[in-house]
Write a protein that holds these residues in place. Structure first.
Motif, PDB file in Angstrom:
ATOM      1  N   ASP A  79      36.109  41.376  38.451  1.00 50.27           N
ATOM      2  CA  ASP A  79      37.249  41.291  37.531  1.00 50.27           C
ATOM      3  C   ASP A  79      37.042  42.203  36.332  1.00 50.27           C
ATOM      4  N   THR A  80      38.131  42.764  35.851  1.00 54.27           N
ATOM      5  CA  THR A  80      38.112  43.479  34.585  1.00 54.27           C
ATOM      6  C   THR A  80      39.136  42.821  33.680  1.00 54.27           C
ATOM      7  N   PRO A  83      30.925  38.307  34.887  1.00 57.77           N
ATOM      8  CA  PRO A  83      31.232  37.157  35.736  1.00 57.77           C
ATOM      9  C   PRO A  83      30.679  35.872  35.119  1.00 57.77           C
ATOM     10  N   GLU A  95      42.630  44.154  34.431  1.00 58.09           N
ATOM     11  CA  GLU A  95      43.273  43.571  35.616  1.00 58.09           C
ATOM     12  C   GLU A  95      43.750  42.150  35.339  1.00 58.09           C
ATOM     13  N   ILE A  96      42.934  41.381  34.623  1.00 58.06           N
ATOM     14  CA  ILE A  96      43.318  40.014  34.268  1.00 58.06           C
ATOM     15  C   ILE A  96      44.573  40.032  33.413  1.00 58.06           C
ATOM     16  N   ALA A 154      47.668  41.038  35.415  1.00 56.69           N
ATOM     17  CA  ALA A 154      48.118  39.997  36.342  1.00 56.69           C
ATOM     18  C   ALA A 154      48.796  38.837  35.619  1.00 56.69           C
ATOM     19  N   VAL A 193      35.916  34.448  34.556  1.00 54.56           N
ATOM     20  CA  VAL A 193      35.827  35.799  35.113  1.00 54.56           C
ATOM     21  C   VAL A 193      34.973  35.757  36.379  1.00 54.56           C
ATOM     22  N   HIS A 194      35.450  36.416  37.431  1.00 58.15           N
ATOM     23  CA  HIS A 194      34.729  36.504  38.699  1.00 58.15           C
ATOM     24  C   HIS A 194      34.165  37.908  38.892  1.00 58.15           C
TER      25      HIS A 194
END
Length: 88
Positions: free
Chosen positions: A41-42, A76, A45-46, A49, A37-38
């Motif tokens: 990021d949620t 993160p 959303e991950i 995608a 995780v960056h």
């Protein structure tokens, strides 16, 4: 004497938690794809995608279950295992 008993119980509890965490790593997720995780990021959303399913909500719950997450908030640096059949 009471302090010694409380200290001993605390150390047993900590040791049990560490052993449980290590056992989960040993038994469960070898070979599964993972991501880190960056910032920004949620999990939603991950999942959106990466999902083939078209249902990000279902994908979020599958990722949460696989990683033992209590909620969808991720930090993160967290490494998340992903279900193989979820990846596009």
């Amino acid at each position: 004497m009471t302090v010694l008993v409380l200290f001993t119980l605390g150390m047993l509890w900590v040791g049990g938690r560490i052993d449980t965490a290590l056992a989960g790593e040993r038994t469960g997720h070898g070979g599964l794809p993972r991501i880190t995780v960056h910032v920004g990021d949620t999990l939603w959303e991950i999942a959106d995608a990466l999902t083939q399913e078209g249902d990000a909500g279902r994908a979020v719950h599958r990722i949460m279950d696989l990683n033992g997450l209590a909620d969808s908030e991720v930090r993160p640096g967290t490494r998340l295992y992903l279900p193989e059949d979820l990846i596009r």
